[in-house]
Design a protein around this motif. Structure first.
Motif, mmCIF file in Angstrom:
data_model
loop_
_atom_site.group_PDB
_atom_site.id
_atom_site.type_symbol
_atom_site.label_atom_id
_atom_site.label_comp_id
_atom_site.label_asym_id
_atom_site.label_seq_id
_atom_site.Cartn_x
_atom_site.Cartn_y
_atom_site.Cartn_z
ATOM 1 N N TYR A 111 -0.922 -4.990 3.324
ATOM 2 C CA TYR A 111 -1.903 -6.078 3.337
ATOM 3 C C TYR A 111 -3.207 -5.560 2.761
ATOM 4 C CZ TYR A 111 -5.532 -9.208 5.039
ATOM 5 O OH TYR A 111 -6.615 -10.047 5.123
ATOM 6 N N PRO A 134 -2.294 -13.545 2.685
ATOM 7 C CA PRO A 134 -1.974 -13.057 4.033
ATOM 8 C C PRO A 134 -0.703 -12.223 4.015
ATOM 9 C CG PRO A 134 -1.307 -15.339 3.826
ATOM 10 C CD PRO A 134 -1.997 -14.979 2.540
ATOM 11 N N VAL A 136 2.350 -11.517 6.907
ATOM 12 C CA VAL A 136 2.921 -11.737 8.234
ATOM 13 C C VAL A 136 4.238 -10.986 8.303
ATOM 14 C CG1 VAL A 136 3.775 -13.432 9.875
ATOM 15 C CG2 VAL A 136 1.789 -13.976 8.461
ATOM 16 N N ARG A 143 5.855 -12.783 15.079
ATOM 17 C CA ARG A 143 5.332 -12.736 13.719
ATOM 18 C C ARG A 143 3.885 -12.263 13.784
ATOM 19 N NH1 ARG A 143 7.993 -15.286 9.727
ATOM 20 N NH2 ARG A 143 6.092 -16.130 8.776
ATOM 21 N N GLY A 145 0.421 -11.314 12.188
ATOM 22 C CA GLY A 145 -0.457 -11.536 11.045
ATOM 23 C C GLY A 145 -1.493 -10.418 10.982
ATOM 24 N N ALA A 161 -3.790 -16.488 7.845
ATOM 25 C CA ALA A 161 -2.704 -15.828 8.584
ATOM 26 C C ALA A 161 -2.018 -16.810 9.513
ATOM 27 C CB ALA A 161 -3.255 -14.641 9.368
ATOM 28 N N ARG A 162 -2.797 -17.626 10.201
ATOM 29 C CA ARG A 162 -2.181 -18.648 11.065
ATOM 30 C C ARG A 162 -1.312 -19.597 10.249
ATOM 31 N NH1 ARG A 162 -6.125 -23.230 12.599
ATOM 32 N NH2 ARG A 162 -5.900 -23.334 10.304
ATOM 33 N N ALA A 164 0.169 -19.063 7.583
ATOM 34 C CA ALA A 164 1.365 -18.371 7.082
ATOM 35 C C ALA A 164 2.393 -18.121 8.188
ATOM 36 C CB ALA A 164 0.967 -17.055 6.435
ATOM 37 N N ALA A 166 1.677 -16.762 11.510
ATOM 38 C CA ALA A 166 1.438 -15.666 12.455
ATOM 39 C C ALA A 166 1.421 -16.180 13.888
ATOM 40 C CB ALA A 166 0.123 -14.979 12.130
ATOM 41 N N LEU A 169 -2.419 -12.201 15.920
ATOM 42 C CA LEU A 169 -3.277 -11.644 14.878
ATOM 43 C C LEU A 169 -3.611 -10.196 15.238
ATOM 44 C CD1 LEU A 169 -5.651 -14.702 14.467
ATOM 45 C CD2 LEU A 169 -3.680 -14.092 13.050
ATOM 46 N N ARG A 198 -4.402 -18.541 18.662
ATOM 47 C CA ARG A 198 -3.532 -17.375 18.577
ATOM 48 C C ARG A 198 -4.220 -16.204 19.289
ATOM 49 N NH1 ARG A 198 -1.187 -21.021 16.677
ATOM 50 N NH2 ARG A 198 0.207 -21.084 14.854
#
Length: 543
Positions: A111, A134, A136, A143, A145, A161-162, A164, A166, A169, A198
């Motif tokens: 990443y 992102p 993940v 998952r 992120g 990220a969310r 995608a 995740a 985090l 998250r």
């Protein structure tokens, strides 16, 4: 119900020691697996190089060294545990601040940090290309992120990220300390977690690197922003958190929550950490400092002993005609209480020899601060001689208030390798000395209560040349940290003459600060990396 144990590796890498940092990571994963049955281990930002690597990033051999370290990790890291670790990397489309994912001997993905800070102590646009996507990674049904430090402060990468997919985090950090920052972080991370619903994992570095100090305090907040786990501040270690996979998502199980330290303790720990790691990582045997009987050197001595132990600290009293008897007595008493090696080296003969040598050159000129500065410079000569002979680093003792207005002597009391109090205002020096004495009375009480004086002239007091420190520091904080103009400070209720005197002194003495030793940064705007002003300029302080 599924569960996943994630361990935050709150460690202290050594900048430039890429093989050593890789070995530290390998050992930490082994320990995390053995003691905590870790499924995932998360390391801080740029852990393999240490943070901040600065222009080491431009060295041609950087990629070769990192490739060897990553290959070694792939061979040696314990199996059945996922490792997420930070390092830089040159790839086809740029040079990136990366987080790599290692599992069972394979690097599964990287990443690239999307938000590159370029303010205060940060200079990442000089080195890195921002990422644009992102990452993940699925592990154990969760998952993850991945984010890196400023991504969390920015917010946009969090939402990406969310989006995608995740569930959790996971953020790698090298977040430098300044006063009040631990509370600022918690508030921000809670807001981010609530925004995207998250949980957030924040794994931070600990330790000192040049003037920066990192306080650790790695933590986890749940999707509602509630704190569930927090590691100790100022201590290296492994902090586990267990995530439970439930119908509504992954929930961090409540675990150990270290309380926030109060302001004085947190700041004192920062200073101890900065001194300890600078001296140790630089390879010095210990430190030597001038112990004057005043509060700045008294606090500096206490910090040095707490950082290194009394056997590695030498204190030197260097009296002259204007040194008060109580200064001599209090210096000796503090040295006794702390158990350090203590010497008295009078400077009378040195100053008289300098006066005699300069007599013809100075003929007809009245005495002024030149003669005062000679005393300070004679002391600097002695301290540097001890440093050279014994391999001890000179620890200077000036505070931020003095450095701001130039109340210090170049090649005199400014001579040395490091300054614990460089970013500590005088009012905070008193607060810290009082706090330290509340733990154990190592500083004689009248050192704290008597009026401060440089003792370079008869009956001299700091207030002869400067406003009272309560007023001075209030003006300095507004001018230095707040970037307020002189007129704005006056409008806030301060005396016009005092304000203009102070801000002109600050501007006029930039040349001194450029030649001062580095020291621990503990405010949001320290001299040096944070505040880069030209020495020669015609800026008007009222603007």
């Amino acid at each position: 119900m599924q569960d996943l144990t994630l361990v935050m590796a709150q460690l202290d890498p050594l900048v430039g020691d890429i093989p050593g940092n890789a070995d530290r990571a390998i050992e930490a994963v082994r320990e995390a697996r053995l003691e905590h049955k870790a499924d995932v281990v998360v390391f801080p930002e740029l852990f393999l190089t240490g943070y901040p690597p600065e222009d080491l990033l431009l060295r041609p051999s950087m990629e070769t060294r990192l490739a060897a370290a990553r290959e070694r990790m792939a061979e040696k890291v314990a199996r059945d545990v996922m490792v997420i670790i930070g390092y830089p990397g040159r790839r086809e489309d740029g040079y990136f601040n990366l987080a790599g994912v290692l599992y069972n001997g394979e690097w599964l993905g990287e990443y690239a940090k999307q938000s590159l800070p370029n303010y205060l102590v940060f200079d990442e646009h000089r080195y890195f290309t921002p990422g644009d996507a992102p990452l993940v990674i699925e592990h154990g049904g969760a998952r993850l992120g991945i984010l890196i430090c400023e991504d969390l402060w920015d917010g946009a990468p969090v939402r990406r990220a969310r989006d995608a997919g995740a569930d959790i985090l996971v953020t790698l950090n090298a977040s430098p300390y300044h006063r009040d920052k631990p509370a600022e972080r918690l508030s921000l991370f809670a807001d981010r977690a609530r925004e995207v619903q998250r949980p957030v994992v924040y794994a931070n570095q600990v330790g000192g690197q040049d003037e920066l100090v990192f306080d650790g305090g790695s933590l986890v907040v749940d999707a509602a922003g509630e704190l569930q786990v927090r590691a100790p501040h100022w201590q290296a270690g492994l902090m586990p958190v267990r995530f439970l996979g439930e119908a509504q998502g992954w929930r961090p199980e409540a675990g150990e929550i270290e309380p926030l330290l109060d302001a004085e303790e947190s700041l004192y720990c920062a200073l101890v950490t900065g001194v300890r790691d600078y001296v140790n990582k630089s390879g010095f045997k210990g430190v030597v400092l001038g112990l004057s009987g005043g509060i700045d050197s008294a606090l500096s001595l206490a910090i040095a002993v707490d950082a290194l132990g009394p056997d590695r600290v030498q204190a030197v009293m260097m009296p002259y005609h204007y040194t008060a008897d109580i200064s001599r007595e209090d210096a000796a008493e503090q040295a006794r209480r702390l158990g350090v090696h203590y010497e008295v080296l009078p400077i009378v003969s040195m100053v008289e020899a300098a006066d005699e040598t300069l007599a013809q050159s100075f003929a007809g000129a009245p005495q002024d601060t030149t003669e005062e500065n000679l005393q300070s410079r004679c002391r600097g000569v002695l301290l540097m001689a001890i440093s050279n002979k014994k391999g001890l680093m000179v620890l200077t003792t000036g505070n931020k208030s003095e450095m701001a207005v130039g109340y210090a002597t170049l090649y005199g009391d400014m001579v040395g390798g490091y300054n614990a109090l460089k970013d500590v205002y005088k009012t905070w020096v008193y607060r810290l000395a009082t706090w330290r004495n509340a733990q154990e009375p190592v500083i004689p009480e009248r050192v704290i209560t008597r009026p401060p004086s440089a003792e370079l002239a008869p009956d001299q007091q700091d207030s002869d040349s400067l406003p009272g420190y309560d007023v001075l520091d209030a003006i300095l904080e507004r001018y230095i940290e707040g970037d307020m103009s002189a007129e704005a400070i006056i409008d806030a209720g301060f005396d016009r003459e005092a304000v203009y005197k102070v801000v002109k002194l600050v501007d006029r003495n930039e040349y001194k600060r450029r030649q001062a030793p580095v020291g621990v940064r503990v405010t949001s705007r320290g001299f040096g990396r944070d505040r880069r002003y030209p020495i020669v300029n015609r800026w008007q302080p009222g603007e």
